[in-house]
Design a protein around this motif. Sequence first.
Motif, mmCIF file in Angstrom:
data_model
loop_
_atom_site.group_PDB
_atom_site.id
_atom_site.type_symbol
_atom_site.label_atom_id
_atom_site.label_comp_id
_atom_site.label_asym_id
_atom_site.label_seq_id
_atom_site.Cartn_x
_atom_site.Cartn_y
_atom_site.Cartn_z
ATOM 1 N N LEU A 109 -27.717 20.730 -22.209
ATOM 2 C CA LEU A 109 -26.735 20.497 -22.647
ATOM 3 C C LEU A 109 -26.489 19.903 -24.258
ATOM 4 O O LEU A 109 -25.201 19.390 -23.907
ATOM 5 N N VAL A 110 -27.143 19.152 -24.150
ATOM 6 C CA VAL A 110 -27.136 18.229 -25.712
ATOM 7 C C VAL A 110 -26.785 19.159 -26.801
ATOM 8 O O VAL A 110 -26.041 19.361 -27.594
ATOM 9 N N LEU A 111 -28.271 20.524 -26.150
ATOM 10 C CA LEU A 111 -27.220 21.597 -27.384
ATOM 11 C C LEU A 111 -25.880 21.986 -27.058
ATOM 12 O O LEU A 111 -25.570 22.742 -28.376
ATOM 13 N N GLN A 112 -25.215 21.737 -25.988
ATOM 14 C CA GLN A 112 -24.038 22.601 -26.276
ATOM 15 C C GLN A 112 -23.110 21.260 -26.929
ATOM 16 O O GLN A 112 -21.887 21.314 -25.994
ATOM 17 N N LEU A 113 -22.965 20.064 -26.769
ATOM 18 C CA LEU A 113 -22.724 19.086 -27.526
ATOM 19 C C LEU A 113 -21.937 18.130 -26.198
ATOM 20 O O LEU A 113 -20.872 17.477 -26.664
ATOM 21 N N CYS A 114 -22.685 18.272 -25.368
ATOM 22 C CA CYS A 114 -22.305 18.177 -23.806
ATOM 23 C C CYS A 114 -23.743 17.163 -23.581
ATOM 24 O O CYS A 114 -23.698 17.916 -22.271
ATOM 25 N N PRO A 115 -23.773 16.117 -23.257
ATOM 26 C CA PRO A 115 -24.822 15.256 -22.886
ATOM 27 C C PRO A 115 -24.564 14.954 -21.302
ATOM 28 O O PRO A 115 -23.266 14.681 -20.970
ATOM 29 N N VAL A 116 -25.034 15.146 -20.641
ATOM 30 C CA VAL A 116 -25.039 14.951 -19.405
ATOM 31 C C VAL A 116 -25.106 12.689 -19.239
ATOM 32 O O VAL A 116 -25.321 11.746 -19.380
ATOM 33 N N LEU A 117 -23.988 12.613 -18.069
ATOM 34 C CA LEU A 117 -23.802 11.218 -17.803
ATOM 35 C C LEU A 117 -24.638 10.419 -17.441
ATOM 36 O O LEU A 117 -25.173 10.593 -16.741
ATOM 37 N N GLY A 118 -24.896 9.505 -18.408
ATOM 38 C CA GLY A 118 -25.554 8.867 -17.762
ATOM 39 C C GLY A 118 -27.692 9.295 -18.153
ATOM 40 O O GLY A 118 -28.831 8.834 -18.149
ATOM 41 N N THR A 133 -17.236 -1.884 -18.243
ATOM 42 C CA THR A 133 -17.432 -2.288 -18.783
ATOM 43 C C THR A 133 -18.839 -2.112 -19.830
ATOM 44 O O THR A 133 -19.498 -0.954 -18.927
ATOM 45 N N PRO A 134 -18.630 -1.339 -21.446
ATOM 46 C CA PRO A 134 -19.986 -1.391 -21.947
ATOM 47 C C PRO A 134 -21.287 -1.325 -21.230
ATOM 48 O O PRO A 134 -22.117 -0.307 -20.857
ATOM 49 N N ALA A 135 -21.137 -2.577 -20.667
ATOM 50 C CA ALA A 135 -22.606 -3.184 -20.164
ATOM 51 C C ALA A 135 -22.693 -2.939 -19.044
ATOM 52 O O ALA A 135 -24.411 -2.003 -18.627
ATOM 53 N N GLN A 136 -22.062 -2.006 -18.344
ATOM 54 C CA GLN A 136 -22.326 -1.212 -16.660
ATOM 55 C C GLN A 136 -23.002 0.249 -17.073
ATOM 56 O O GLN A 136 -23.478 0.710 -16.685
ATOM 57 N N ALA A 137 -21.374 0.755 -18.447
ATOM 58 C CA ALA A 137 -22.013 2.161 -18.890
ATOM 59 C C ALA A 137 -23.503 1.971 -19.275
ATOM 60 O O ALA A 137 -24.261 3.451 -19.025
ATOM 61 N N ALA A 138 -23.779 0.911 -19.336
ATOM 62 C CA ALA A 138 -25.778 1.248 -20.107
ATOM 63 C C ALA A 138 -26.763 1.153 -19.165
ATOM 64 O O ALA A 138 -27.935 1.699 -19.279
ATOM 65 N N LYS A 196 -33.272 8.316 -32.119
ATOM 66 C CA LYS A 196 -34.148 7.622 -31.531
ATOM 67 C C LYS A 196 -34.173 7.721 -29.798
ATOM 68 O O LYS A 196 -32.310 8.079 -30.351
ATOM 69 N N PRO A 197 -34.219 7.850 -29.088
ATOM 70 C CA PRO A 197 -33.750 7.636 -27.402
ATOM 71 C C PRO A 197 -32.923 5.836 -27.733
ATOM 72 O O PRO A 197 -33.430 5.606 -28.043
ATOM 73 N N GLN A 198 -31.538 6.177 -26.951
ATOM 74 C CA GLN A 198 -31.397 4.598 -27.331
ATOM 75 C C GLN A 198 -30.163 4.780 -25.786
ATOM 76 O O GLN A 198 -29.408 6.065 -25.365
ATOM 77 N N ARG A 199 -29.867 3.643 -25.141
ATOM 78 C CA ARG A 199 -28.777 3.748 -23.767
ATOM 79 C C ARG A 199 -27.155 3.928 -25.084
ATOM 80 O O ARG A 199 -27.001 4.689 -25.768
ATOM 81 N N GLN A 200 -26.514 5.710 -23.674
ATOM 82 C CA GLN A 200 -25.679 6.565 -23.659
ATOM 83 C C GLN A 200 -24.598 5.432 -24.277
ATOM 84 O O GLN A 200 -24.330 4.699 -23.595
ATOM 85 N N VAL A 201 -24.344 5.776 -25.227
ATOM 86 C CA VAL A 201 -22.399 4.967 -25.822
ATOM 87 C C VAL A 201 -21.485 6.415 -25.661
ATOM 88 O O VAL A 201 -21.186 6.810 -25.531
ATOM 89 N N LEU A 202 -20.158 5.451 -25.253
ATOM 90 C CA LEU A 202 -19.208 6.011 -23.725
ATOM 91 C C LEU A 202 -17.982 5.119 -24.993
ATOM 92 O O LEU A 202 -17.535 4.236 -24.780
ATOM 93 N N ASP A 203 -16.758 6.771 -25.370
ATOM 94 C CA ASP A 203 -15.281 5.830 -25.936
ATOM 95 C C ASP A 203 -15.048 5.024 -24.615
ATOM 96 O O ASP A 203 -14.697 5.213 -23.798
ATOM 97 N N GLU A 204 -13.469 4.578 -25.209
ATOM 98 C CA GLU A 204 -13.276 3.339 -24.638
ATOM 99 C C GLU A 204 -12.430 4.200 -23.648
ATOM 100 O O GLU A 204 -12.012 3.641 -23.407
ATOM 101 N N ALA A 205 -11.456 5.284 -24.301
ATOM 102 C CA ALA A 205 -10.731 6.053 -22.704
ATOM 103 C C ALA A 205 -11.888 6.273 -21.560
ATOM 104 O O ALA A 205 -11.176 5.975 -20.451
ATOM 105 N N LEU A 206 -12.993 6.418 -21.825
ATOM 106 C CA LEU A 206 -13.816 7.119 -20.721
ATOM 107 C C LEU A 206 -14.104 5.864 -20.148
ATOM 108 O O LEU A 206 -14.098 6.352 -18.690
#
Length: 329
Positions: free
Chosen positions: A229-238, A279-284, A262-272
């Motif tokens: 799914l990453v190769l489809q530019l659509c990573p899994v949520l979480g 909150t960004p902390a909860q999304a992490a 390197k792996p890191q916590r997923q960053v979601l845009d504000e609209a999502l």
Amino acid sequence: MSGCRGLGHVWGGWRRGPGVRAAREAAGFGTEAGHQLRRRGSRKRSGPLGDQPFPGLLQLENLSREGLVDVLRAAVVDQKGKPGELTLFSVLPELSQSLGLRDRELQVVQASGKETSGLVLLSSCPQTASRLQKFFIHSRRAQRPTATYCAVTDGIPASSEGNIQVALKLEHIDGIDLVIPVKSPSRKDLQEGVKRTLSHFHVVARGSGCALVQLQPLTVFPSQLQVHLVLQLCPVLGDHTYSARVGTVLGQRFLLPAESTKPQRQVLDEALLRHLHLTPAQAAQLPLHLHLHCLHLPGMRPREAPMKLLAPLPPYFSRTLQCLGLHQQ
């Protein structure tokens, strides 16, 4: 198919190594305990999150060894035949006793990845386990799917349906095992651990810049569906491991080099984040939204019809679908 059990328990982080990361809502088709658990979980409604952003998650610190056995026993979705550290493997002897199997040992026949929720197939009969393993091997060789996953993706695949084919390898990078795509693998690559992988996908619903996707892997490789799914530019949520490989410039997504990202916590845009009431902390801390929903198995006897095991979605997954307006058809 004597001695076979399907757990519809929603797992996060079952593994051979230390610790079960989280055990999620038990769901038992065909068991009264499972129905009671589902009714109890269904009282929670989606809405502003407060202190519990992911309903249905049980934190490891709140789970005892005996509690894990109780949850697993209640999560049996189908049962054929007679009835160290906190890991699924470590409590199989207690679970066997709890199910009345006496000295018959349980073994894992089929399960999803360590962060993936959904079905875990166990067997207390070596002959049944061997038969099922042969069935899965033959099905893969014939490219017949036996497992169906559900995923929520950050982004929407360009095609509504199709196959994802790519060669993958496992590399140890900075102390972490990571899956890396390989372009045009040579015969030597294939002899040294590179594997050609294939998954079928179907977009079930779209909304709020996300999609509900059904996935059927036709090969087996660690983290195959996440990387596909990453190769489809659509990573899994979480997905806090591989989503960093998708970059964005002026709203356009592109792939970053897998070897150097390197792996890191997923960053979601504000609209999502607003749609998810996070909150960004909860999304992490967002759990991986990849769920082994269905397993297709042969009949108990050679001439009997095939059977299908289903595990309902965990509460946090269902809540995400509601927040994003993704409705299963």
